[in-house]
Design an enzyme around this catalytic site. Structure first.
Site, PDB file in Angstrom:
ATOM      1  N   HIS A 290       0.857  -1.197   0.000  1.00  9.68           N
ATOM      2  CA  HIS A 290       0.000   0.000   0.000  1.00  9.68           C
ATOM      3  C   HIS A 290       0.886   1.238   0.000  1.00  9.68           C
ATOM      4  CE1 HIS A 290      -3.978   1.908   1.500  1.00  9.68           C
ATOM      5  NE2 HIS A 290      -3.162   2.902   1.154  1.00  9.68           N
TER       6      HIS A 290
ATOM      7  N   HIS B  14       1.173   4.977  -2.332  1.00  4.46           N
ATOM      8  CA  HIS B  14       0.638   5.805  -3.418  1.00  4.46           C
ATOM      9  C   HIS B  14       1.778   6.475  -4.178  1.00  4.46           C
ATOM     10  CE1 HIS B  14      -3.689   5.914  -2.033  1.00  4.46           C
ATOM     11  NE2 HIS B  14      -3.094   5.496  -0.921  1.00  4.46           N
TER      12      HIS B  14
ATOM     13  N   GLU C 112     -10.726   4.226   7.943  1.00  2.97           N
ATOM     14  CA  GLU C 112      -9.583   5.115   8.199  1.00  2.97           C
ATOM     15  C   GLU C 112     -10.091   6.450   8.755  1.00  2.97           C
ATOM     16  OE1 GLU C 112      -7.704   6.675   4.691  1.00  2.97           O
ATOM     17  OE2 GLU C 112      -5.806   7.058   5.703  1.00  2.97           O
TER      18      GLU C 112
HETATM   19  O1  LIG Z   1      -4.471   7.246   3.287  1.00  2.00           O
HETATM   20  C1  LIG Z   1      -5.160   7.624   2.328  1.00  2.00           C
HETATM   21  N1  LIG Z   1      -6.518   7.567   2.422  1.00  2.00           N
HETATM   22  C2  LIG Z   1      -7.337   7.928   1.409  1.00  2.00           C
HETATM   23  N2  LIG Z   1      -6.869   8.394   0.252  1.00  2.00           N
HETATM   24  C3  LIG Z   1      -5.539   8.500   0.110  1.00  2.00           C
HETATM   25  C4  LIG Z   1      -4.640   8.132   1.110  1.00  2.00           C
HETATM   26  N3  LIG Z   1      -3.380   8.366   0.676  1.00  2.00           N
HETATM   27  C5  LIG Z   1      -3.502   8.851  -0.567  1.00  2.00           C
HETATM   28  N4  LIG Z   1      -4.801   8.943  -0.902  1.00  2.00           N
HETATM   29  C6  LIG Z   1      -5.375   9.467  -2.141  1.00  2.00           C
HETATM   30  C7  LIG Z   1      -4.689  10.746  -2.587  1.00  2.00           C
HETATM   31  C8  LIG Z   1      -4.109  10.392  -3.918  1.00  2.00           C
HETATM   32  O2  LIG Z   1      -4.172  11.454  -4.827  1.00  2.00           O
HETATM   33  C9  LIG Z   1      -4.968   9.230  -4.377  1.00  2.00           C
HETATM   34  C10 LIG Z   1      -4.367   8.350  -5.430  1.00  2.00           C
HETATM   35  O3  LIG Z   1      -3.085   7.920  -5.115  1.00  2.00           O
HETATM   36  O4  LIG Z   1      -5.197   8.520  -3.173  1.00  2.00           O
HETATM   37 ZN   LIG Z   2      -3.700   4.873   1.065  1.00  2.00          ZN
END
Ligand SMILES: O=c1[nH]cnc2c1ncn2[C@H]1C[C@H](O)[C@@H](CO)O1
Ligand SMILES: [Zn+2]
Length: 344
Positions: A18, A20, A206
């Site tokens: 996990h 991004h 979350e």
């Molecule tokens: O931890 C997270 N929770 C929800 N969305 C997230 C998290 N970290 C990154 N994102 C979102 C922001 C990015 O632009 C998107 C795609 O990677 O995913």
């Molecule tokens: Zn994430």
């Protein structure tokens, strides 16, 4: 900090399920890309850029955390930039002896200069594949649907992801503002993903309660859950997730930053681990969270007394939870046979 423990953890082979792409751009790369693209930045040094790219302990919650993605995303609008950042994500992972990685991104965020969804996905896969060769790490992509975007867009994203299934894309995800856009809004989108045979992971529990986790596993077809922090609020669901061996992709440092848990004492990872859940440990965002795999496990050792034997079990859970077929997983497991613990 205990430097012997640090180097021991750093040397352990690990996986990251996990992480991004758009939260893991190196600050120096932001400078370089802005320079190449003729884009103005709010600072001219990599340290000066940090407040725009990284959260601090004062992060107010998930939406505050998500605000740190804007700057990086504005530079990830060309195939070359996407490929480079994908490659550098593998490079950064290799510094912590990561052997397998699944890198996620929302292709719809990278179309400001006219790229098509498929071009975006292909560019990321190209970077991951170059990284695989250069660093000997197996890498796959996870394509994110985004909560704030309309179903029509997310359906197209799923269609595009499906074209790359088995050709670099491992799964689809749902990311973004969980509190504002609950999981049940995305039934049609993930019904299509299931129809296309795409494995599914969903960010849930979350920034909202366990109802999103229940929705993800019972209605959206999730085979894994991103984070799952609020699961402890629903003991019946917790038992179901345990019995069905649905892995949790926990990201400890990010989870503390986004206030998914108020403190390390309240962070439920040990509770989940001891109850037999398939807990995995991941980074979420290398730059936004200022983290890496070694730091994540170090925090568990220092704050929650995880032993090396327990850390090895968490790593093995990650290998088990990988979106790989049996043959590929067995190949990956060869790299983890010599871990310093009795095997279960
Ligand atoms: O931890 C997270 N929770 C929800 N969305 C997230 C998290 N970290 C990154 N994102 C979102 C922001 C990015 O632009 C998107 C795609 O990677 O995913
Ligand atoms: Zn994430």
């Amino acid at each position: 900090m205990n430097s012997d423990l640090y180097s021991l953890i750093q040397q352990l082979p690990k996986v990251d399920l996990h992480v991004h792409l758009d939260g893991s751009i190196k600050p120096e790369t932001v400078l370089d890309l802005a320079n190449q693209q003729g884009m103005d930045l709010p600072a001219i040094t990599s340290s000066g850029l940090l407040p725009y790219l990284q959260v601090t302990d004062n992060c107010k919650g998930l939406n505050d955390y998500l605000s740190k993605f804007q700057l990086g995303a504005s530079l990830l609008q060309t195939e070359a930039a996407l490929e480079r950042v994908a490659f550098e994500t593998i490079e950064q992972a290799s510094e912590h002896n990561c052997r397998y990685i699944e890198v996620r991104f929302g292709p719809q965020l990278h179309r400001q200069r006219g790229l098509g969804l498929e071009q975006v996905i292909q560019a990321v896969i190209n970077g991951l594949q170059k990284g695989e060769k250069a660093f000997g790490i197996k890498a796959q992509a996870i394509v994110c649907c985004l909560r704030h975007q309309p179903a029509s867009v997310n359906l197209k994203v799923v269609e595009a992801a499906a074209m790359f299934l088995g050709k670099g894309v491992a799964a689809v995800d749902l990311a973004g503002d969980e509190a504002g856009f609950p999981a049940f809004l995305f039934r049609k989108v993930f019904a299509l993903a299931e129809k296309k045979g795409l494995p599914i992971t969903i960010h849930a529990g979350e920034a909202a309660g366990p109802e999103n986790i229940r929705e993800a596993v019972s209605r959206l077809g999730a085979g894994r859950i991103g984070h799952g922090i609020s699961l402890k609020q629903d003991p019946v669901l917790l038992q179901e997730i345990c019995t069905n061996k649905i892995p949790l992709e926990m990201c400890p440092i990010s989870n503390i930053q986004t206030k998914a848990a108020d403190s390390w004492q309240e962070y439920p990872i040990r509770e989940y681990f001891e109850q037999g859940l398939t807990v995995t440990v991941n980074t979420d965002n290398l730059t936004v969270s200022n983290t890496d795999l070694t730091k994540e496990y170090m925090m568990l050792a220092e704050k929650l007394d995880f032993t090396i034997t327990e850390i090895v079990q968490l790593i093995r859970n990650g290998v088990e939870a990988a979106f790989l077929d049996m043959a590929e997983k067995n190949l990956l497991k060869h790299q983890f046979v010599n871990l310093p613990s009795p095997q279960r």
